[in-house]
Design a protein around this motif. Structure first.
Motif, PDB file in Angstrom:
ATOM      1  N   PHE A   1       2.400   5.181   6.300  1.00  0.00           N
ATOM      2  CA  PHE A   1       2.537   6.626   6.244  1.00  0.00           C
ATOM      3  C   PHE A   1       2.680   7.121   4.807  1.00  0.00           C
ATOM      4  N   GLY A   2       2.216   8.345   4.599  1.00  0.00           N
ATOM      5  CA  GLY A   2       2.390   9.002   3.321  1.00  0.00           C
ATOM      6  C   GLY A   2       3.782   9.597   3.202  1.00  0.00           C
TER       7      GLY A   2
ATOM      8  N   GLN B   1       0.845  -1.188   0.000  1.00  0.00           N
ATOM      9  CA  GLN B   1       0.000   0.000   0.000  1.00  0.00           C
ATOM     10  C   GLN B   1       0.878   1.235   0.000  1.00  0.00           C
ATOM     11  N   LEU B   2       0.507   2.197  -0.848  1.00  0.00           N
ATOM     12  CA  LEU B   2       1.264   3.436  -0.926  1.00  0.00           C
ATOM     13  C   LEU B   2       0.323   4.603  -0.727  1.00  0.00           C
TER      14      LEU B   2
ATOM     15  N   TYR C   1       8.691   2.203  14.581  1.00  0.00           N
ATOM     16  CA  TYR C   1       8.719   2.718  13.224  1.00  0.00           C
ATOM     17  C   TYR C   1      10.103   3.308  12.992  1.00  0.00           C
TER      18      TYR C   1
ATOM     19  N   LYS D   1       9.919   8.459   4.020  1.00  0.00           N
ATOM     20  CA  LYS D   1       8.708   8.407   4.828  1.00  0.00           C
ATOM     21  C   LYS D   1       8.885   7.512   6.053  1.00  0.00           C
ATOM     22  N   VAL D   2       7.986   7.677   6.997  1.00  0.00           N
ATOM     23  CA  VAL D   2       7.973   6.847   8.195  1.00  0.00           C
ATOM     24  C   VAL D   2       7.510   5.439   7.800  1.00  0.00           C
ATOM     25  N   GLU D   3       8.260   4.425   8.264  1.00  0.00           N
ATOM     26  CA  GLU D   3       7.954   3.042   7.880  1.00  0.00           C
ATOM     27  C   GLU D   3       7.689   2.188   9.113  1.00  0.00           C
TER      28      GLU D   3
END
Lengths: 111, 115
Positions: free
Chosen positions: A101-102, A2-3, B35, B42-44
Motif C-alpha cells: 500500500f501507498g 517496495q515503497l 493486513y 500505511k496499511v501493511e
C-alpha cells in the motif's frame, strides 16, 4: 523493500475543483489498485490497472498507470463533498496475493 | 451483497496477553489475508493463506503471530503475547483468486489497543 509514495499527503479543495493524486515508486508492479477508505472502515477497491499506459475512467475519476508500471495517478474532475476520504494506491507483483500500500492521500472537499 | 465480517470491532488487551481476531470471509473465496494499519501509518501486509496453509508472510508476521481456519468459515489471527506496538487496526480480506484483476474485499477492521 517496495515503497509507494503518494502525493500530496493532504488535500483540501472546494467543490467543483479538479485534483490529481500521484502514486510513485522505483519498483515495477504487475498491477496497481486504487482504494478509498472511510473512517472506521476497510479499504474499498475503486479500480485495478494492469497494462502500462492504461487509462480507466469511473464517472468523474480517471486512473492512469504509467508506461513503465512504476507510477499511477488519480484525477478527479469537479470534486464533490462525497469524494472526501482517504485514497490509497496499492501495488502487486506477480500475483495479487500481497499488496503493497501507498502512504495515502487524505482528501477533503468542502462546499 | 456479500461482505467480509470481523469481530470484535474493538479489542482492548493488556500487554503480554493473547488475543484472537476473527474474520468470516466471503463464502466462495479461497484466498485470505490479514493486513494491519498502525494509526497514522500505511496499511501493511501481514500474511496470505490458501488451502489451509500460509502462502506468503511479511517480516512483521513473526513467531508471535499465527493464523488458522478452524472450521471452514472463520479465519483467525492470533497474537500470542501482545506488545504495545501491536496496537493497530487489523483488516481481514478475501478474494476468489490471485489473478491480477481480482478484487480483494476488506472487512471493516478490528481496532486492537494494547495497554
Amino acid at each position: 523493500t517496495q515503497l509507494l509514495e503518494q502525493s500530496p499527503q493532504f488535500l483540501s479543495i472546494q467543490e467543483g475543483e479538479n485534483l490529481t493524486v500521484y502514486c510513485n515508486s522505483s519498483s515495477v508492479f504487475s498491477s496497481l489498485q486504487w482504494y478509498r477508505q472511510e473512517p472506521g472502515e476497510g479499504p474499498v477497491l475503486l479500480v485495478t490497472v494492469v497494462t502500462g499506459g492504461e487509462v480507466k475512467k469511473l464517472k468523474r475519476l480517471t486512473f492512469q498507470f504509467g508506461d513503465a508500471r512504476k507510477d499511477s495517478s488519480l484525477h478527479i474532475t469537479a470534486a464533490q463533498p462525497g469524494d472526501t476520504g482517504l485514497y490509497l494506491c496499492a501495488g502487486a507483483t506477480g500475483t495479487a496475493s500481497k499488496l503493497t500500500f501507498g502512504t495515502g492521500t487524505r482528501l477533503q472537499v468542502t462546499l | 451483497e456479500p461482505e467480509v465480517t470481523q469481530t470484535p470491532s474493538h479489542q482492548v488487551t493488556q500487554m503480554g496477553q493473547e488475543v484472537i481476531l476473527r474474520c468470516v470471509p466471503i463464502s466462495n473465496h479461497l484466498y485470505f489475508y490479514w493486513y494491519r494499519q498502525i494509526l497514522g501509518q500505511k496499511v501493511e501486509f501481514l500474511v496470505s493463506f490458501y488451502n489451509n496453509e500460509i502462502s506468503e508472510k511479511s517480516e512483521i508476521f513473526d513467531d508471535q503471530f499465527s493464523v488458522e481456519r478452524p472450521d471452514g468459515s472463520n479465519f483467525t489471527l492470533k497474537i500470542r503475547s501482545t506488545k504495545l506496538e501491536d496496537s493497530a487496526m487489523y483488516f481481514c480480506a478475501s478474494s476468489v483468486s490471485v489473478r491480477l484483476n481480482t478484487e480483494a474485499f476488506f472487512g471493516q477492521g478490528t481496532r486492537l489497543t494494547v495497554v
